[in-house]
Every structure is written in structure tokens, then in C-alpha cells.
Enzyme design. Structure first.
Site, PDB file in Angstrom:
ATOM      1  N   PRO A  36       0.826  -1.212   0.000  1.00 17.98           N
ATOM      2  CA  PRO A  36       0.000   0.000   0.000  1.00 17.98           C
ATOM      3  C   PRO A  36       0.860   1.261   0.000  1.00 17.98           C
ATOM      4  CG  PRO A  36       0.035  -1.010   2.187  1.00 17.98           C
ATOM      5  CD  PRO A  36       0.729  -1.959   1.263  1.00 17.98           C
ATOM      6  N   THR A  38       0.258   5.496   0.007  1.00 20.31           N
ATOM      7  CA  THR A  38      -0.483   6.746  -0.012  1.00 20.31           C
ATOM      8  C   THR A  38       0.118   7.652  -1.078  1.00 20.31           C
ATOM      9  OG1 THR A  38      -1.116   6.598   2.293  1.00 20.31           O
ATOM     10  CG2 THR A  38      -0.885   8.813   1.400  1.00 20.31           C
ATOM     11  N   GLN A 111      -6.598  -1.088   1.674  1.00 21.84           N
ATOM     12  CA  GLN A 111      -6.111  -0.897   3.038  1.00 21.84           C
ATOM     13  C   GLN A 111      -7.004   0.124   3.755  1.00 21.84           C
ATOM     14  OE1 GLN A 111      -2.371   1.167   4.155  1.00 21.84           O
ATOM     15  NE2 GLN A 111      -1.818  -0.739   5.189  1.00 21.84           N
ATOM     16  N   TYR A 193      -0.970   5.121  13.261  1.00 24.11           N
ATOM     17  CA  TYR A 193      -2.370   5.507  13.053  1.00 24.11           C
ATOM     18  C   TYR A 193      -3.245   4.831  14.130  1.00 24.11           C
ATOM     19  CZ  TYR A 193      -0.317   7.245   8.779  1.00 24.11           C
ATOM     20  OH  TYR A 193       0.501   7.911   7.896  1.00 24.11           O
ATOM     21  N   ARG A 240      -1.987  -5.467   8.793  1.00 26.09           N
ATOM     22  CA  ARG A 240      -0.570  -5.154   8.619  1.00 26.09           C
ATOM     23  C   ARG A 240       0.041  -4.678   9.937  1.00 26.09           C
ATOM     24  NH1 ARG A 240       2.906  -1.119   4.639  1.00 26.09           N
ATOM     25  NH2 ARG A 240       4.078  -2.883   3.877  1.00 26.09           N
TER      26      ARG A 240
HETATM   27  C1  LIG Z   1       5.104   6.883  -1.062  1.00 33.08           C
HETATM   28  C2  LIG Z   1       4.842   5.842  -0.013  1.00 33.08           C
HETATM   29  C3  LIG Z   1       3.596   5.772   0.583  1.00 33.08           C
HETATM   30  C4  LIG Z   1       3.317   4.787   1.548  1.00 33.08           C
HETATM   31  N1  LIG Z   1       2.046   4.679   2.056  1.00 33.08           N
HETATM   32  C5  LIG Z   1       1.721   3.623   2.845  1.00 33.08           C
HETATM   33  C6  LIG Z   1       0.366   3.369   3.224  1.00 33.08           C
HETATM   34  O1  LIG Z   1      -0.594   4.055   2.825  1.00 33.08           O
HETATM   35  N2  LIG Z   1       0.134   2.303   4.045  1.00 33.08           N
HETATM   36  C7  LIG Z   1       1.154   1.492   4.510  1.00 33.08           C
HETATM   37  O2  LIG Z   1       0.875   0.543   5.249  1.00 33.08           O
HETATM   38  N3  LIG Z   1       2.437   1.704   4.145  1.00 33.08           N
HETATM   39  C8  LIG Z   1       2.733   2.727   3.312  1.00 33.08           C
HETATM   40  N4  LIG Z   1       4.033   2.884   2.877  1.00 33.08           N
HETATM   41  C9  LIG Z   1       5.057   1.876   3.257  1.00 33.08           C
HETATM   42  C10 LIG Z   1       5.204   0.821   2.155  1.00 33.08           C
HETATM   43  O3  LIG Z   1       4.001   0.061   1.998  1.00 33.08           O
HETATM   44  C11 LIG Z   1       6.358  -0.161   2.447  1.00 33.08           C
HETATM   45  O4  LIG Z   1       6.116  -0.798   3.664  1.00 33.08           O
HETATM   46  C12 LIG Z   1       7.738   0.498   2.499  1.00 33.08           C
HETATM   47  O5  LIG Z   1       7.921   1.402   1.425  1.00 33.08           O
HETATM   48  C13 LIG Z   1       8.842  -0.554   2.471  1.00 33.08           C
HETATM   49  O6  LIG Z   1       8.707  -1.389   1.313  1.00 33.08           O
HETATM   50  P1  LIG Z   1       9.719  -1.241   0.048  1.00 33.08           P
HETATM   51  O7  LIG Z   1      11.107  -1.434   0.597  1.00 33.08           O
HETATM   52  O8  LIG Z   1       9.333  -2.320  -0.904  1.00 33.08           O
HETATM   53  O9  LIG Z   1       9.532   0.132  -0.520  1.00 33.08           O
HETATM   54  C14 LIG Z   1       4.339   3.880   1.932  1.00 33.08           C
HETATM   55  C15 LIG Z   1       5.605   3.974   1.347  1.00 33.08           C
HETATM   56  C16 LIG Z   1       5.857   4.919   0.373  1.00 33.08           C
HETATM   57  C17 LIG Z   1       7.227   4.959  -0.273  1.00 33.08           C
END
Ligand SMILES: Cc1cc2nc3c(=O)[nH]c(=O)nc-3n(C[C@H](O)[C@H](O)[C@H](O)COP(=O)(O)O)c2cc1C
Length: 365
Positions: A36, A38, A111, A193, A240
Site C-alpha cells: 500500500p 499513499t 487498506q 495511526y 498489517r
Molecule cells: C510513497 C509511499 C507511501 C506509503 N504509504 C503507505 C500506506 O498508505 N500504508 C502502509 O501501510 N504503508 C505505506 N508505505 C510503506 C510501504 O508500503 C512499504 O512498507 C515500504 O515502502 C517498504 O517497502 P519497500 O522497501 O518495498 O519500498 C508507503 C511507502 C511509500 C514509499
């Protein structure tokens, strides 16, 4: 052949990522999950439009898309232009997204994210209060269109009767998500949150049955999961976690114990999956902890590349791996892995800005 079909054989080292998987009632064509994210591309009413349809449709090759944190009611909104799943207009708008993903052979869950004390009255409609387990302000700021950066609101502590109502609201959000065509929902219990505010001793200083002991602090999350499972079936509900995460000023005296209790209490619910992020605590292996305490399927996350993800699945540490950042500039991430193609890099400046730029305009290879 639909556009989700990717015919070539994957590289041998990545084979474990390309086998199908059932997470409860949700069918995945492969084990590469879009985490997910945002991106704040909805309109001022929290309604996702054309660019959101394009963005998710472009990424439908993922075995599962977990669509961005989305508010179940106006009080749960954290960010400007963050989408909701509360009104009929929002449900209809999301239906266009889910139809586009399904038409390409993908699966997609939503989510559900209530932000609790993370927010500002300048973002929410007039008269909508910021609420939390306890009247403790989180340190930090949030961007508002109305007045730039603003400190988080001082929240009002929820009355016990309001908590029951909030639990029901989560069940309703799950129903709304199904009406919108989502294959299921994921409860966002990380990043400071509302659910995590209940879990953490620093933000939850209640003296009723929702605060104090570990059993009491996990109660809100367990009740929300039960309400969501009751509403749409347990096999379409996941959650999560990220034990030890302190983002948005969340602090717990015993994060491992709290999360073990949560995982144990929800283990008998037969939920679709638990989505576990790597713990920032060096001594805590959150993936192993989750495996030990629940028979549920695990999606593991944080900092994986294709090789380490394939290894994690092959070794049984996770049943699937989610990727966030790789999906930003690589809409065809799955195809690129299969073909061994180079990955594009994303532009940080456009992560949260309005419009298609840096969102739905990254090309496929
Ligand atoms: C731009 C952005 C927005 C994110 N928004 C959410 C979100 O809405 N909900 C959530 O659980 N994690 C959010 N995350 C965390 C990611 O889901 C993820 O856990 C984190 O980037 C690590 O994974 P990766 O190494 O594959 O990037 C966000 C991360 C990024 C970069």
C-alpha cells in the site's frame, strides 16, 4: 490473452515468486504483491478519479495490489486528497479502479486506515474532530492545503461507547470495499495511526477495557478484525503490523509482547493473511515471530529486491513478498523481473503532488 498474462518463463532463481497462491478467498497469480502506498491523488472529497484508475490498472500484473490507506470516515482522514471508502460516490469511483484491475486479471484489496490523532482539523470537513485512545498529542506536523505545515491536532479521547461505534464503522468499511469490487480489505495497524495508537502504551493510557494490560490494548484491533471478518468473511480480511515501528511518535514499552498477543488472539479467526514488515528492532525477527504464532499466510515486506524476495519465499519465511518503492516507477515491475530487465528510479518530488506527473505517467519497459 489479457494484458496480465506474461508468457515467458522467469529466471530460475526467481521461480518461487511466480507460483500462484490463495490467501483465504483471494486468488493471486503470483507472489509479488504491490504494497500500500499513499499517493494523495483523490479529489478534495476523497474520490479517486481517472488517474487512479490508470495507475492501478497499469500495475495489475502484481499477484495482489494492496491499494493505499483509505479512510473509513471523515474523522479518519490524515492527508489532503487521501481517498475514502465512506460515501456512495467514493464506492462508485473505486468500482472503476477494481473493474480495471480485474479486467487485466489482477486482484486488489483495500487498506483501511483510520488515522486517529495523526491529522489536522484543517484537512477534515468543518466540525469533524480528531480523536484518539487518549488525549495525547503526537509530535510532528502534517501538510495542509489551507495553511501549509501544521502541528498534529490535540486529540479528544474517545468515550467507550464511541469505540464500539468505531469498530462497527470498520465492518461497514469492509462492506463498502466489497461493494466497490475489492477482493478484500487490510487493516492498517502500523505507522502510528489509530489501531497502532491503541496497541502502544505511549499513546494509549486508557483505564477502561481498551487500555492498560496487553489484552486490553489489543482489544480494539481484534474487535475491528472480527467486525470486518463478520461483515465480508474472514478469508477476505488481512492486517498489517510493524512491531517496534515508532513512525508518527508511536512508542510501546513492549512491542514484541503486544504483537505476539495480537497475532495469537487473531490466529483462530482464519484470516486471509498477516502482512508483516521487518522490525526496526535488531533483536526481533518479526517474520519468524508471526510464523510461530499464527497459521495464517504471511506477506513479508520492507527492503526486498527480487533475489532476496525469492529466497524468503523459497525458505518459507513468507508466502508472498510485497514491494512498494519498486512499483512507483515500474508499472510493469512483474514483467521486468520475469525478463530480467533494468528497473527505473522514481522521483521523490512527485510522490504526493496532484496530477498524473510522477504517478500514472511512468512508462512500461
Ligand atoms: C510513497 C509511499 C507511501 C506509503 N504509504 C503507505 C500506506 O498508505 N500504508 C502502509 O501501510 N504503508 C505505506 N508505505 C510503506 C510501504 O508500503 C512499504 O512498507 C515500504 O515502502 C517498504 O517497502 P519497500 O522497501 O518495498 O519500498 C508507503 C511507502 C511509500 C514509499
Amino acid at each position: 490473452m489479457n494484458s496480465n498474462a506474461v508468457p515467458e518463463a522467469p529466471p530460475k532463481a526467481l521461480e518461487s515468486l511466480f507460483s500462484p497462491l490463495d490467501l483465504g478467498e483471494i486468488r493471486l497469480a503470483n507472489r509479488i504483491v504491490m504494497a500500500p502506498m499513499t499517493r494523495n491523488r483523490a479529489d478534495a472529497r476523497g474520490v479517486p478519479g481517472d488517474i487512479v484508475v490508470d495507475y492501478y490498472a497499469q500495475r495489475a500484473q502484481a499477484g495482489l495490489i494492496i491499494a493505499e490507506g483509505t479512510w473509513p470516515s471523515a474523522a479518519g482522514q490524515a492527508y489532503c486528497r487521501q481517498p475514502g471508502i465512506a460515501s456512495a460516490v467514493q464506492i462508485d469511483a473505486w468500482r472503476r479502479v477494481t473493474d480495471a484491475v480485474h479486467a487485466r486479471g489482477g486482484s486488489i484489496v483495500l487498506q483501511v486506515m483510520h488515522a486517529g490523532r495523526i491529522g489536522s482539523g484543517r484537512i477534515k470537513p468543518a466540525g469533524v474532530e480528531t480523536v484518539a485512545p487518549s488525549a495525547i498529542r503526537a509530535s510532528g506536523e502534517v501538510y495542509t492545503d489551507a495553511a501549509g505545515m501544521q502541528p498534529f491536532d490535540m486529540p479528544r479521547a474517545l468515550a467507550s461507547s464511541e469505540i464500539k461505534r468505531l469498530v462497527e464503522e470498520h465492518g461497514q468499511a469492509a462492506i463498502n470495499a466489497r461493494k466497490a469490487g475489492f477482493d478484500g480489505v487490510e487493516l492498517h495497524c502500523t505507522s502510528g495511526y489509530l489501531p497502532m495508537q491503541f496497541l502502544c502504551s505511549g499513546s494509549n493510557q486508557r483505564d477502561d477495557e481498551y487500555g492498560g494490560s496487553v489484552d486490553n490494548r489489543v482489544r480494539f484491533v481484534v474487535e475491528c478484525l472480527a467486525a470486518m471478518a463478520q461483515a465480508i468473511g474472514a478469508g477476505r480480511v488481512g492486517y498489517r503490523i510493524n512491531p517496534g515501528n515508532t513512525f508518527n511518535d508511536c512508542h510501546d514499552a513492549e512491542p514484541e509482547q503486544t504483537h505476539v498477543q495480537l497475532i495469537r488472539q487473531s490466529a483462530a479467526m482464519e484470516l486471509a493473511y498477516v502482512h508483516v514488515m521487518r522490525s526496526p528492532l535488531a533483536e526481533l525477527d518479526a517474520f519468524a515471530m508471526a510464523r510461530q504464532h499464527t497459521p495464517a499466510a504471511l506477506i513479508v515486506n520492507d527492503g526486498f529486491d527480487a533475489a532476496s524476495a525469492a529466497e524468503a519465499v523459497a525458505q518459507g519465511r513468507g508466502d508472498a513478498v510485497s514491494f512498494a518503492r519498486h512499483f512507483i516507477a515500474n508499472p510493469d515491475y512483474v514483467k521486468r523481473l520475469r525478463r530480467g530487465q533494468a528497473l527505473a528510479r522514481f522521483d521523490r518530488k512527485t510522490l504526493y503532488t496532484p496530477g498524473a506527473a510522477g504517478y500514472s505517467d511512468y512508462p512500461s519497459a
